[in-house]
Design a protein around this motif. Structure first.
Motif, PDB file in Angstrom:
ATOM      1  N   ASP A   1      29.579  48.144  13.381  1.00 22.19           N
ATOM      2  CA  ASP A   1      30.662  47.368  12.788  1.00 22.19           C
ATOM      3  C   ASP A   1      32.031  47.924  13.170  1.00 22.19           C
ATOM      4  O   ASP A   1      33.045  47.482  12.630  1.00 22.19           O
ATOM      5  CB  ASP A   1      30.521  47.345  11.263  1.00 22.19           C
TER       6      ASP A   1
ATOM      7  N   THR B   1      35.010  53.981  30.409  1.00 23.92           N
ATOM      8  CA  THR B   1      35.163  54.484  29.049  1.00 23.92           C
ATOM      9  C   THR B   1      36.014  55.746  29.060  1.00 23.92           C
ATOM     10  O   THR B   1      36.539  56.151  30.115  1.00 23.92           O
ATOM     11  CB  THR B   1      33.782  54.765  28.418  1.00 23.92           C
TER      12      THR B   1
ATOM     13  N   CYS C   1      39.389  51.143  20.847  1.00 24.75           N
ATOM     14  CA  CYS C   1      40.430  50.627  21.746  1.00 24.75           C
ATOM     15  C   CYS C   1      41.317  51.789  22.179  1.00 24.75           C
ATOM     16  O   CYS C   1      41.436  52.795  21.475  1.00 24.75           O
ATOM     17  CB  CYS C   1      41.284  49.562  21.057  1.00 24.75           C
TER      18      CYS C   1
ATOM     19  N   THR D   1      39.216  41.162  18.290  1.00 24.20           N
ATOM     20  CA  THR D   1      39.348  41.126  19.755  1.00 24.20           C
ATOM     21  C   THR D   1      40.585  40.338  20.162  1.00 24.20           C
ATOM     22  O   THR D   1      41.305  40.727  21.098  1.00 24.20           O
ATOM     23  CB  THR D   1      38.093  40.510  20.379  1.00 24.20           C
TER      24      THR D   1
ATOM     25  N   MET E   1      34.894  49.474  16.295  1.00 22.56           N
ATOM     26  CA  MET E   1      35.361  49.203  17.646  1.00 22.56           C
ATOM     27  C   MET E   1      36.275  50.327  18.108  1.00 22.56           C
ATOM     28  O   MET E   1      36.916  51.005  17.297  1.00 22.56           O
ATOM     29  CB  MET E   1      36.074  47.848  17.729  1.00 22.56           C
TER      30      MET E   1
ATOM     31  N   MET F   1      34.599  40.660  14.597  1.00 20.22           N
ATOM     32  CA  MET F   1      34.817  41.098  15.978  1.00 20.22           C
ATOM     33  C   MET F   1      35.675  40.101  16.754  1.00 20.22           C
ATOM     34  O   MET F   1      36.527  40.487  17.560  1.00 20.22           O
ATOM     35  CB  MET F   1      33.475  41.290  16.687  1.00 20.22           C
TER      36      MET F   1
ATOM     37  N   ASP G   1      36.433  50.747  11.683  1.00 26.29           N
ATOM     38  CA  ASP G   1      35.193  50.130  11.226  1.00 26.29           C
ATOM     39  C   ASP G   1      35.431  49.477   9.874  1.00 26.29           C
ATOM     40  O   ASP G   1      36.540  49.496   9.342  1.00 26.29           O
ATOM     41  CB  ASP G   1      34.034  51.123  11.198  1.00 26.29           C
TER      42      ASP G   1
ATOM     43  N   LEU H   1      39.763  47.202  25.184  1.00 29.47           N
ATOM     44  CA  LEU H   1      38.673  47.259  24.217  1.00 29.47           C
ATOM     45  C   LEU H   1      37.498  47.965  24.874  1.00 29.47           C
ATOM     46  O   LEU H   1      36.802  47.392  25.708  1.00 29.47           O
ATOM     47  CB  LEU H   1      38.293  45.843  23.773  1.00 29.47           C
ATOM     48  N   ASP H   2      37.313  49.224  24.501  1.00 26.90           N
ATOM     49  CA  ASP H   2      36.307  50.048  25.159  1.00 26.90           C
ATOM     50  C   ASP H   2      34.899  49.599  24.801  1.00 26.90           C
ATOM     51  O   ASP H   2      34.092  49.279  25.666  1.00 26.90           O
ATOM     52  CB  ASP H   2      36.523  51.506  24.760  1.00 26.90           C
ATOM     53  N   LYS H   3      34.600  49.550  23.514  1.00 31.24           N
ATOM     54  CA  LYS H   3      33.237  49.216  23.104  1.00 31.24           C
ATOM     55  C   LYS H   3      33.206  48.844  21.635  1.00 31.24           C
ATOM     56  O   LYS H   3      34.147  49.133  20.877  1.00 31.24           O
ATOM     57  CB  LYS H   3      32.304  50.394  23.359  1.00 31.24           C
ATOM     58  N   PHE H   4      32.113  48.177  21.244  1.00 35.66           N
ATOM     59  CA  PHE H   4      31.769  47.959  19.843  1.00 35.66           C
ATOM     60  C   PHE H   4      30.690  48.963  19.471  1.00 35.66           C
ATOM     61  O   PHE H   4      29.717  49.147  20.201  1.00 35.66           O
ATOM     62  CB  PHE H   4      31.251  46.538  19.615  1.00 35.66           C
TER      63      PHE H   4
END
Length: 473
Positions: A272, A344, A276, A256, A274, A252, A228, A266-269
């Motif tokens: 601020d 996930t 991975c 990315t 992320m 982002m 973050d 890239l699992d999720k945001f």
């Protein structure tokens, strides 16, 4: 519009299954042999021919009433036409008319069957020509009367009907192809939009294999990264929502691209931050997955230096990245319900990576002991501390990962130094060959300005010292 309705729109048209009259030739056959029987006062040979032709013709009509044309039924129709041609001893008008029907039937068949059907037609015609000659010594003359005219008109009607039907099919298929093409473009557009919400490592195998998707997961060894922005929460209190969204989207986007370059999922945001991970669905081995994850984190930290310099010029200070990485077993796969799924990871190791990220300082990359064992021979690391982390009974050792180019002196690809009133950021990896002269000129100009300001300071200090000495006397 609901997604289910959207996919109804892009579903290709299906064949309605309407029946087509595919064998009008058999009516010409029956008409020909009936007229022949009448013309010759129902002689035995005419009656035999009537039975031979009529029964198979009626069976073909019944059999193919709700079926597509096949090679064998087409073959039987051509044999029947050839039998009539040979039995009539190749009467010119009637033979040409029936031969045209044979040609139409051959054209409508599959290309690989053309030669076989043509051969069967030729052989059957010759055989029955000699059979009819032997059975009936008197040559039968069909050149006079209405029989040739009726057969010719009927044959022409069948040929025109076939061409009309083919043209109707062509126009129908053309319209359907145009409509299906439009719907296919819509489907591709919708899928392209939806794939932005799913990692490519997930949707690409599903598209290639056309496999089913359901609630399923498995236990696998993964290397997980949480990151973050340090200072983002404090900055958000003083910025407008537009500037805040611009900063976050820029961050982002750049991160990315780096994650995609290294092959991370890239699992999720999360605000601020992320998440991975490496190891599923395509693992390169636990050690290589850990090395790839650390290399990605280092590239993200380098990219953050460039972004920080841009934001600093815009008046946004104090934005840094922090990262936590660990390696261990987690459950990974599709979680949720049959109506809504999320690919996930779930497990203690994911929580550990999140806790390490929370303990990291500005521009720090903290790794757990399991990850350190894999990367310590490739990256310089330093033991930071043993942390008491929430949810973990024992202390967790953490190591800080240094940039490989940080200790290479003048060979470093990065120069980044900050003092009050002084910011120097050089990224030699992104410099272009034709920019070095301009960079040198700007550095020389900055150096001259520094020397001028230094002379002013020295002169001012000398004047002040002289003034103090005068007052002292």
């Amino acid at each position: 519009m609901p997604l289910s309705e959207t996919f109804k729109l892009v579903t290709p048209l299906k064949d309605t299954g309407t029946c087509h009259f595919d064998y009008p030739e058999v009516f010409v056959l029956i008409l020909t042999v009936i007229l022949r029987a009448i013309y010759y006062d129902f002689r035995p040979i005419s009656m035999a021919l009537l039975v031979i032709i009529t029964l198979p013709s009626l069976m073909i009509l019944i059999y193919n009433y709700r079926r597509q044309t096949s090679f064998w039924t087409s073959n039987i129709v051509i044999i029947l036409l050839s039998v009539v041609i040979g039995s009539l001893q190749c009467c010119t008008i009637i033979s040409v008319s029936l031969a045209a029907l044979i040609g139409i039937r051959i054209i409508l068949s599959r290309p690989e069957n053309h030669l076989r059907l043509l051969s069967v037609s030729f052989v059957t015609t010759i055989v029955f020509y000699y059979v009819s000659t032997i059975l009936d010594t008197d040559r039968m003359d069909f050149q006079e009367g209405l029989l040739p005219l009726i057969v010719m008109v009927a044959s022409m009607g069948v040929i025109l009907y076939q061409f009309w039907r083919i043209y109707q099919q062509h126009t129908t298929f053309k319209a359907r192809a145009h409509q299906a093409g439009g719907r296919l473009n819509t489907m591709v557009s919708v899928i392209n939009k939806l794939t932005r919400f799913v990692p490519p490592q997930i949707w690409e195998p599903i598209v290639r294999a056309n496999s089913t998707v359901n609630v399923s997961n498995k236990r696998a060894k993964l290397t997980i990264m949480f990151s973050d922005i340090v200072g983002f929460t404090k900055l958000s209190d003083s910025l407008s929502s537009d500037n805040l969204a611009d900063i976050l989207n820029t961050y982002m986007h750049c991160m990315t691209l780096i994650a995609d370059k290294h092959g991370a999922v890239l699992d999720k945001f999360i605000g601020d931050g992320m998440v991975c991970f490496f190891g599923e669905p395509d693992s390169q081995g636990s050690r290589q997955d850990a090395l790839d994850c650390v290399a990605m984190a280092i590239d993200m930290r380098r990219e953050m230096r460039t972004l920080r310099q841009k934001w600093r010029l815009m008046g946004f200070e104090g934005l840094y990245i922090r990262v936590g990485i660990t390696t261990g077993y987690c459950h990974v796969g599709n979680f949720g319900s049959n109506n809504r799924l999320s690919y996930t990871i779930i497990g203690k190791e994911a929580n550990l990576a999140s806790r390490l990220e929370s303990c990291a300082g500005k521009d720090q990359i903290l790794v757990s002991e399991s990850t350190y064992d894999y990367i310590c021979h490739n990256y310089e690391c330093e033991h930071v501390a043993a942390f008491h982390l929430k949810g973990f009974d024992e202390k967790v050792n953490a190591w800080q990962v240094f940039d490989p180019s940080a200790n290479t002196g003048h060979l470093s690809k990065w120069v980044d130094h900050t003092l009050p009133g002084f910011n120097l950021h050089l990224n030699f990896k992104d410099m272009k060959d034709n920019d070095y002269q301009d960079i040198r000129a700007r550095l020389n100009f900055a150096l001259e300005r520094v020397e001028q300001e230094e002379e002013k300071v020295v002169t001012s200090m000398a004047a002040e010292n002289k003034h103090n000495d005068t007052n002292h006397k």
